[in-house]
Design an enzyme around this catalytic site. Structure first.
Site, PDB file in Angstrom:
ATOM      1  N   LYS A 130       2.225 -22.009  -4.135  1.00 28.56           N
ATOM      2  CA  LYS A 130       2.196 -21.103  -2.981  1.00 28.56           C
ATOM      3  C   LYS A 130       1.637 -21.897  -1.804  1.00 28.56           C
ATOM      4  O   LYS A 130       0.894 -22.856  -2.001  1.00 28.56           O
ATOM      5  CB  LYS A 130       1.288 -19.896  -3.270  1.00 28.56           C
ATOM      6  CG  LYS A 130       1.602 -18.687  -2.439  1.00 28.56           C
ATOM      7  CD  LYS A 130       2.751 -17.867  -2.992  1.00 28.56           C
ATOM      8  CE  LYS A 130       3.147 -16.780  -2.021  1.00 28.56           C
ATOM      9  NZ  LYS A 130       4.093 -15.823  -2.622  1.00 28.56           N
ATOM     10  N   ASP A 170       7.433 -15.351   2.406  1.00 30.84           N
ATOM     11  CA  ASP A 170       6.419 -14.392   1.945  1.00 30.84           C
ATOM     12  C   ASP A 170       5.984 -13.659   3.219  1.00 30.84           C
ATOM     13  O   ASP A 170       6.744 -13.638   4.207  1.00 30.84           O
ATOM     14  CB  ASP A 170       5.241 -15.125   1.264  1.00 30.84           C
ATOM     15  CG  ASP A 170       4.294 -14.176   0.525  1.00 30.84           C
ATOM     16  OD1 ASP A 170       4.626 -13.745  -0.589  1.00 30.84           O
ATOM     17  OD2 ASP A 170       3.222 -13.841   1.078  1.00 30.84           O
TER      18      ASP A 170
HETATM   19  P1  NDP Z   1       6.663  -9.040   5.216  1.00 27.30           P
HETATM   20  O1  NDP Z   1       5.921  -9.933   6.136  1.00 27.30           O
HETATM   21  O2  NDP Z   1       8.132  -8.915   5.333  1.00 27.30           O
HETATM   22  O3  NDP Z   1       6.036  -7.573   5.239  1.00 27.30           O
HETATM   23  C1  NDP Z   1       4.695  -7.358   4.987  1.00 27.30           C
HETATM   24  C2  NDP Z   1       4.405  -5.880   5.234  1.00 27.30           C
HETATM   25  O4  NDP Z   1       3.069  -5.601   4.800  1.00 27.30           O
HETATM   26  C3  NDP Z   1       4.475  -5.510   6.695  1.00 27.30           C
HETATM   27  O5  NDP Z   1       4.839  -4.164   6.805  1.00 27.30           O
HETATM   28  C4  NDP Z   1       3.021  -5.703   7.144  1.00 27.30           C
HETATM   29  O6  NDP Z   1       2.659  -4.950   8.277  1.00 27.30           O
HETATM   30  C5  NDP Z   1       2.285  -5.208   5.913  1.00 27.30           C
HETATM   31  N1  NDP Z   1       0.969  -5.840   5.830  1.00 27.30           N
HETATM   32  C6  NDP Z   1       0.688  -7.170   5.870  1.00 27.30           C
HETATM   33  N2  NDP Z   1      -0.635  -7.372   5.776  1.00 27.30           N
HETATM   34  C7  NDP Z   1      -1.194  -6.151   5.662  1.00 27.30           C
HETATM   35  C8  NDP Z   1      -2.518  -5.688   5.522  1.00 27.30           C
HETATM   36  N3  NDP Z   1      -3.547  -6.540   5.470  1.00 27.30           N
HETATM   37  N4  NDP Z   1      -2.728  -4.354   5.433  1.00 27.30           N
HETATM   38  C9  NDP Z   1      -1.694  -3.481   5.490  1.00 27.30           C
HETATM   39  N5  NDP Z   1      -0.408  -3.848   5.608  1.00 27.30           N
HETATM   40  C10 NDP Z   1      -0.166  -5.171   5.695  1.00 27.30           C
HETATM   41  O7  NDP Z   1       6.256  -9.565   3.733  1.00 27.30           O
HETATM   42  P2  NDP Z   1       7.001  -9.313   2.360  1.00 27.30           P
HETATM   43  O8  NDP Z   1       7.613  -7.966   2.347  1.00 27.30           O
HETATM   44  O9  NDP Z   1       7.816 -10.503   2.063  1.00 27.30           O
HETATM   45  O10 NDP Z   1       5.770  -9.356   1.336  1.00 27.30           O
HETATM   46  C11 NDP Z   1       5.021  -8.182   0.994  1.00 27.30           C
HETATM   47  C12 NDP Z   1       4.292  -8.421  -0.314  1.00 27.30           C
HETATM   48  O11 NDP Z   1       5.243  -8.739  -1.345  1.00 27.30           O
HETATM   49  C13 NDP Z   1       3.300  -9.584  -0.317  1.00 27.30           C
HETATM   50  O12 NDP Z   1       2.226  -9.269  -1.185  1.00 27.30           O
HETATM   51  C14 NDP Z   1       4.114 -10.728  -0.916  1.00 27.30           C
HETATM   52  O13 NDP Z   1       3.295 -11.716  -1.488  1.00 27.30           O
HETATM   53  C15 NDP Z   1       4.893  -9.973  -1.965  1.00 27.30           C
HETATM   54  N6  NDP Z   1       6.100 -10.636  -2.432  1.00 27.30           N
HETATM   55  C16 NDP Z   1       7.116 -10.965  -1.575  1.00 27.30           C
HETATM   56  C17 NDP Z   1       8.266 -11.549  -2.058  1.00 27.30           C
HETATM   57  C18 NDP Z   1       9.463 -11.801  -1.197  1.00 27.30           C
HETATM   58  O14 NDP Z   1      10.518 -12.135  -1.751  1.00 27.30           O
HETATM   59  N7  NDP Z   1       9.374 -11.651   0.104  1.00 27.30           N
HETATM   60  C19 NDP Z   1       8.388 -11.941  -3.483  1.00 27.30           C
HETATM   61  C20 NDP Z   1       7.306 -11.467  -4.311  1.00 27.30           C
HETATM   62  C21 NDP Z   1       6.201 -10.877  -3.775  1.00 27.30           C
HETATM   63  P3  NDP Z   1       2.874  -5.545   9.773  1.00 27.30           P
HETATM   64  O15 NDP Z   1       4.318  -5.335  10.079  1.00 27.30           O
HETATM   65  O16 NDP Z   1       1.936  -4.749  10.592  1.00 27.30           O
HETATM   66  O17 NDP Z   1       2.499  -6.993   9.690  1.00 27.30           O
END
Ligand code: NDP
Length: 451
Positions: A130, A170
């Site tokens: 990561k 991510d």
């Molecule tokens: P994105 O950046 O596309 O979306 C993240 C979302 O989570 C946004 O809505 C963001 O809000 C919100 N967010 C981020 N930080 C916080 C916080 N501290 N408190 C509340 N909301 C928060 O990321 P992903 O969708 O890609 O990833 C989301 C999760 O899934 C992570 O844990 C990631 O590690 C996991 N993941 C992702 C994968 C992928 O293929 N993308 C694969 C496996 C796991 P805002 O818009 O305000 O920033």
């Protein structure tokens, strides 16, 4: 005769904390795995003798570097860049890049550790890694993001390779960032190879990579329900986040006849009692990926409840899909979900539930799929993007849809194999995922001897 590693779990964790101070997320992730693995290996001397758990919990290497870039006003800005290469026993290092101000060594070590077991669960040959940066993409122009990505890749490219280490997206790293990163890699090396996944379809991407994590998280729930002769149709679903994972989880829930009543971002959550339908979801995807706005705008546009600074877990719902970030379900919120009658939780985000909350879910015998099993669909399709790049072909979308479905079902079944309670029918998916993920990596490490 070798000295065996017969410490107990508490002694092991005390040593880990002593050697890795001030890394609470890393301690939490290791404890969650170690608690199950200790039981499993209790009578298996070879894993003790070879100190397997202790070795997996030390990354192969951590790369840290300075990332300098110039903002639109000509100011020089400095961020930190990282890559944690945790373990490559079963394949090249693989795992996403996160751009967020909260990024630090503890968070990346926890994510790389988790990724090692998750990648093993997919059945594909991928090690765990990561990386990322404390760079905040919010409020930056496209040109600033481009200059940052180019600067980061100028250092990172030395440590990557299609058979060495293959990052993906991510939090904060989506299609735009992957494009800039891959463009710079290609410029620096003059090689067009599958060194990043999540690429655009025009330059080596795979069908359904964008959708895979969210879809897979819902498939996991579908399989858990099916085992209990139920399905998603008609169920009220609480989803958190509004990024890549959350929006495609919501899309799959809708396709399966469920009702999505919440989504969130880092500023608050929306509660849409009538359900977020396809048209509203398209609005949110545009809002978040094109206009890069706040979810509050959705609440205004569709005149629904908006709760600033709060998370959706107080809303009564049948199923919960945390898809935002780590520790977004506190222990108290886990208990609220249970007392509100929530039947199942499938984790799209990595480690979204606090340790005691996870225990509360299994104690209450919920259908509970932990992240390393439930969100493995994304990295699985990334693994297949690597295969397509190596063969220089693109498979048909339907083939990948079918493979994703099959891989998620296999992960579900392996969790059942190792997590079903003796003499009963309840499945502890946390235990099942930890043990099934551990075995393959551990046995490969044993085959290599002491390296
Ligand atoms: P994105 O950046 O596309 O979306 C993240 C979302 O989570 C946004 O809505 C963001 O809000 C919100 N967010 C981020 N930080 C916080 C916080 N501290 N408190 C509340 N909301 C928060 O990321 P992903 O969708 O890609 O990833 C989301 C999760 O899934 C992570 O844990 C990631 O590690 C996991 N993941 C992702 C994968 C992928 O293929 N993308 C694969 C496996 C796991 P805002 O818009 O305000 O920033």
């Amino acid at each position: 005769m070798a000295v065996s590693d017969h410490v107990n779990l508490e002694q092991f964790m005390a040593g880990l904390k002593r050697r890795n101070p001030n890394e609470p997320e890393f301690h939490q992730a290791v404890y969650e795995v170690a608690a199950n693995v200790f039981d499993y290996i209790a009578d298996k001397e070879i894993y003790h003798e070879m100190q397997i758990l202790r070795r997996i919990a030390v990354p192969d290497r951590i790369i840290m570097f300075r990332v300098c870039w110039e903002d639109d006003n000509g100011n020089i800005r400095v961020n930190k860049g990282y890559r944690v290469q945790n373990n490559n026993s079963i394949g090249p290092y693989k795992g996403g890049l996160r751009f967020d101000p909260s990024v630090n060594v503890s968070i990346l070590k926890f994510l790389a550790f988790e990724q090692t077991f998750k990648n093993s669960l997919t059945g594909l040959p991928m090690g765990g890694a990561k990386g990322g940066s404390d760079f905040n993409v919010k409020g930056k122009s496209d040109n600033e993001v481009m200059r940052f990505c180019q600067s980061l890749m100028t250092e990172l490219h030395r440590h990557l390779g299609e058979d060495i280490d293959v990052p993906a997206g991510d939090i904060g790293v989506g299609a735009r960032e992957i494009g800039y990163l891959f463009g710079q890699y290609k410029r620096l090396t003059n090689r067009f190879v599958g060194v990043l996944t999540g690429k655009g379809m025009e330059y080596g991407g795979s069908p359904i990579r964008t959708e895979a994590t969210g879809y897979g998280t819902v498939y996991m729930m579908q399989d858990m329900l099916k085992r209990n002769r139920e399905d998603i149709e008609g169920k009220n679903c609480l989803v958190s986040g509004s990024g890549n994972v959350a929006t495609y989880a919501a899309e799959k829930i809708l396709q399966l006849g469920g009702k999505v009543v919440t989504l969130s971002d880092s500023a608050g959550f929306v509660y849409d009692k009538n359900g977020i339908n396809e048209e509203k979801l398209a609005y949110i995807i545009d809002l978040k990926t094109v206009r890069r706005g706040r979810l509050e705008e959705y609440a205004r546009e569709y005149d629904v409840e908006y709760h600033a600074g709060e998370r959706p877990w107080q809303v009564p719902g049948d199923l919960a899909f945390p898809c935002a970030t780590q520790n977004e379900i506190s222990t108290a919120e886990a208990r609220t979900l249970i007392s509100n009658g929530c039947q199942g939780v499938s984790e799209g985000a990595n480690m979204p539930t606090e340790a005691e909350g996870m225990k509360a879910f299994t104690d209450a015998r919920l259908l509970y799929a932990p992240s390393k099993a439930a969100n493995a669909g994304g990295v699985a399709i990334s693994g297949l993007e690597m295969s397509q790049n190596s063969a220089r072909i693109t498979w048909k979308e339907q083939e990948l849809q079918d493979l994703l479905r099959e891989i998620m079902e296999n992960i579900h079944d392996r969790c059942v194999e190792y997590g079903k309670e003796p003499g009963g029918d309840y499945v502890d998916y946390v235990k099942g995922a930890n043990i099934a993920g551990f075995i393959k990596v551990a046995d490969a490490m044993i085959a290599y001897g002491v390296v």
